[in-house]
Design a protein around this motif. Structure first.
Motif, PDB file in Angstrom:
ATOM      1  N   PHE A  34       0.820  -1.211   0.000  1.00 61.03           N
ATOM      2  CA  PHE A  34       0.000   0.000   0.000  1.00 61.03           C
ATOM      3  C   PHE A  34       0.855   1.264   0.000  1.00 61.03           C
ATOM      4  O   PHE A  34       0.618   2.201  -0.783  1.00 61.03           O
ATOM      5  N   LEU A  35       1.852   1.323   0.862  1.00 63.06           N
ATOM      6  CA  LEU A  35       2.690   2.527   0.950  1.00 63.06           C
ATOM      7  C   LEU A  35       3.408   2.796  -0.372  1.00 63.06           C
ATOM      8  O   LEU A  35       3.451   3.935  -0.847  1.00 63.06           O
ATOM      9  N   THR A  36       3.947   1.748  -0.964  1.00 66.09           N
ATOM     10  CA  THR A  36       4.654   1.896  -2.241  1.00 66.09           C
ATOM     11  C   THR A  36       3.704   2.299  -3.352  1.00 66.09           C
ATOM     12  O   THR A  36       4.038   3.149  -4.198  1.00 66.09           O
ATOM     13  N   ASP A  37       2.505   1.721  -3.352  1.00 64.47           N
ATOM     14  CA  ASP A  37       1.530   2.029  -4.399  1.00 64.47           C
ATOM     15  C   ASP A  37       1.113   3.498  -4.348  1.00 64.47           C
ATOM     16  O   ASP A  37       0.989   4.157  -5.394  1.00 64.47           O
ATOM     17  N   LEU A  63       3.632  14.023  -2.056  1.00 62.33           N
ATOM     18  CA  LEU A  63       4.613  12.943  -2.170  1.00 62.33           C
ATOM     19  C   LEU A  63       5.709  13.092  -1.114  1.00 62.33           C
ATOM     20  O   LEU A  63       6.108  12.115  -0.470  1.00 62.33           O
ATOM     21  N   THR A  64       6.178  14.309  -0.940  1.00 68.96           N
ATOM     22  CA  THR A  64       7.212  14.561   0.068  1.00 68.96           C
ATOM     23  C   THR A  64       6.704  14.229   1.463  1.00 68.96           C
ATOM     24  O   THR A  64       7.408  13.587   2.264  1.00 68.96           O
ATOM     25  N   TYR A  65       5.481  14.657   1.765  1.00 69.95           N
ATOM     26  CA  TYR A  65       4.904  14.346   3.072  1.00 69.95           C
ATOM     27  C   TYR A  65       4.736  12.836   3.245  1.00 69.95           C
ATOM     28  O   TYR A  65       4.993  12.293   4.334  1.00 69.95           O
ATOM     29  N   TRP A  66       4.303  12.161   2.198  1.00 67.58           N
ATOM     30  CA  TRP A  66       4.090  10.721   2.286  1.00 67.58           C
ATOM     31  C   TRP A  66       5.396   9.988   2.597  1.00 67.58           C
ATOM     32  O   TRP A  66       5.421   9.065   3.420  1.00 67.58           O
ATOM     33  N   ILE A  67       6.477  10.403   1.939  1.00 68.48           N
ATOM     34  CA  ILE A  67       7.770   9.739   2.130  1.00 68.48           C
ATOM     35  C   ILE A  67       8.314   9.978   3.527  1.00 68.48           C
ATOM     36  O   ILE A  67       8.762   9.046   4.215  1.00 68.48           O
ATOM     37  N   TRP A  68       8.285  11.241   3.969  1.00 73.21           N
ATOM     38  CA  TRP A  68       8.908  11.595   5.239  1.00 73.21           C
ATOM     39  C   TRP A  68       7.967  11.530   6.433  1.00 73.21           C
ATOM     40  O   TRP A  68       8.418  11.322   7.567  1.00 73.21           O
ATOM     41  N   GLU A  77       5.673   7.104   5.433  1.00 78.17           N
ATOM     42  CA  GLU A  77       6.539   5.931   5.302  1.00 78.17           C
ATOM     43  C   GLU A  77       7.628   5.915   6.374  1.00 78.17           C
ATOM     44  O   GLU A  77       7.901   4.885   6.985  1.00 78.17           O
ATOM     45  N   LYS A  78       8.287   7.038   6.556  1.00 75.22           N
ATOM     46  CA  LYS A  78       9.314   7.176   7.599  1.00 75.22           C
ATOM     47  C   LYS A  78      10.354   6.055   7.556  1.00 75.22           C
ATOM     48  O   LYS A  78      10.710   5.470   8.570  1.00 75.22           O
ATOM     49  N   PHE A  96       9.299  -2.616   5.165  1.00 80.31           N
ATOM     50  CA  PHE A  96       8.396  -3.767   5.121  1.00 80.31           C
ATOM     51  C   PHE A  96       7.182  -3.509   5.993  1.00 80.31           C
ATOM     52  O   PHE A  96       7.300  -3.082   7.141  1.00 80.31           O
ATOM     53  N   THR A  97       6.022  -3.747   5.449  1.00 85.74           N
ATOM     54  CA  THR A  97       4.780  -3.797   6.221  1.00 85.74           C
ATOM     55  C   THR A  97       4.019  -5.030   5.757  1.00 85.74           C
ATOM     56  O   THR A  97       3.950  -5.316   4.558  1.00 85.74           O
ATOM     57  N   GLY A  98       3.490  -5.767   6.703  1.00 85.97           N
ATOM     58  CA  GLY A  98       2.789  -6.979   6.329  1.00 85.97           C
ATOM     59  C   GLY A  98       2.189  -7.662   7.537  1.00 85.97           C
ATOM     60  O   GLY A  98       2.048  -7.061   8.614  1.00 85.97           O
ATOM     61  N   GLU A  99       1.870  -8.931   7.386  1.00 86.18           N
ATOM     62  CA  GLU A  99       1.251  -9.673   8.471  1.00 86.18           C
ATOM     63  C   GLU A  99       1.539 -11.154   8.330  1.00 86.18           C
ATOM     64  O   GLU A  99       1.881 -11.653   7.250  1.00 86.18           O
ATOM     65  N   ILE A 100       1.394 -11.836   9.463  1.00 86.15           N
ATOM     66  CA  ILE A 100       1.485 -13.291   9.494  1.00 86.15           C
ATOM     67  C   ILE A 100       0.669 -13.772  10.690  1.00 86.15           C
ATOM     68  O   ILE A 100       0.828 -13.285  11.810  1.00 86.15           O
ATOM     69  N   ASN A 101      -0.233 -14.688  10.445  1.00 82.73           N
ATOM     70  CA  ASN A 101      -1.077 -15.243  11.508  1.00 82.73           C
ATOM     71  C   ASN A 101      -1.767 -14.157  12.332  1.00 82.73           C
ATOM     72  O   ASN A 101      -1.729 -14.163  13.571  1.00 82.73           O
TER      73      ASN A 101
END
Length: 218
Positions: free
Chosen positions: A29-32, A78-83, A86-87, A91-96
């Motif tokens: 999501f962040l990359t998209d 875009l600048t706000y989104w990056i800094w 995203e910071k 990696f962002t994700g999930e498991i179980n």
């Protein structure tokens, strides 16, 4: 000689690959959103150039003004989104049903890799930890990345990863680094205050008293 930024980029690329191999489901999501904002600004700039070339300045000047405003708004977003959003997250994700996000950072003058990890299970309080290690732990003297020690470090320091890959969890607490000659792991042995390797479990003061005792007997 590789600079710190290159070491960081290589390590950043290796981390998601390792986690996805453990069945972590990565969120893009962040990359998209970042790509969407960036490409939108480029499209606006391209259309504006095309319209000005085909129709002329007088016919497009008002549209050009709106396009310029939209372009700067998108770049600001875009600048706000990056800094701001995203910071440094790599990696962002999930498991179980466990959500996890990992952000990396370095000091350009210190070859130390820093990770800020946040993970939470649904309905429970989020947990955060900060870990760091020198790049020499998984890069050899030729600048080649060695995956195993890096994966062992992650599995040993981050509980969520350790549960997913228990075989990589280090059994001991000794500091490990790569042997620059063989490319194998070696234990970071400590010296006492006089520069003499001390025996296992012996403190510097114990080693020093042992030498004094031997001298008095001699």
């Amino acid at each position: 000689m590789l600079i710190v930024a290159e070491l960081k980029n290589t390590t950043d690329d290796a981390l998601p690959n390792y986690l996805t191999s453990l069945k972590f489901k990565q969120s893009h999501f962040l990359t998209d959103v970042r790509l969407g904002l960036g490409y939108s600004a480029v499209v606006i700039a391209g259309i504006t150039f095309w319209a000005d070339h085909k129709l002329g300045w007088d016919a497009t000047k008002y549209w050009t003004l709106l396009a310029v405003i939209a372009y700067f708004i998108l770049n600001g977003a875009l600048t706000y989104w990056i800094w701001g959003v995203e910071k440094g997250k790599i990696f962002t994700g999930e498991i179980n049903d466990m959500l996890i996000s990992i952000a990396s950072s370095v000091n350009k003058h210190k070859p130390i890799y820093n990770l800020r990890v946040r993970y939470e299970k649904q309905g429970k309080k989020p947990q955060q930890l900060n870990i760091s290690a020198p790049f020499t732990r998984w890069f050899d003297s030729d600048g080649c990345f060695v995956a195993t020690p890096f994966q062992q470090w992650l599995a040993s320091e981050i509980p969520v990863i350790g549960e997913a890959d228990p075989k990589k969890v280090a059994s001991g607490t000794a500091s490990m680094e790569l042997n620059s000659d063989s490319g194998k792991l070696k234990e970071d042995t400590s010296n006492d205050i006089h520069g003499v390797p001390r025996a296992n479990g012996a403190s510097p003061s114990t080693a020093a008293r042992s030498r004094k005792t031997k001298k008095s007997h001699s």
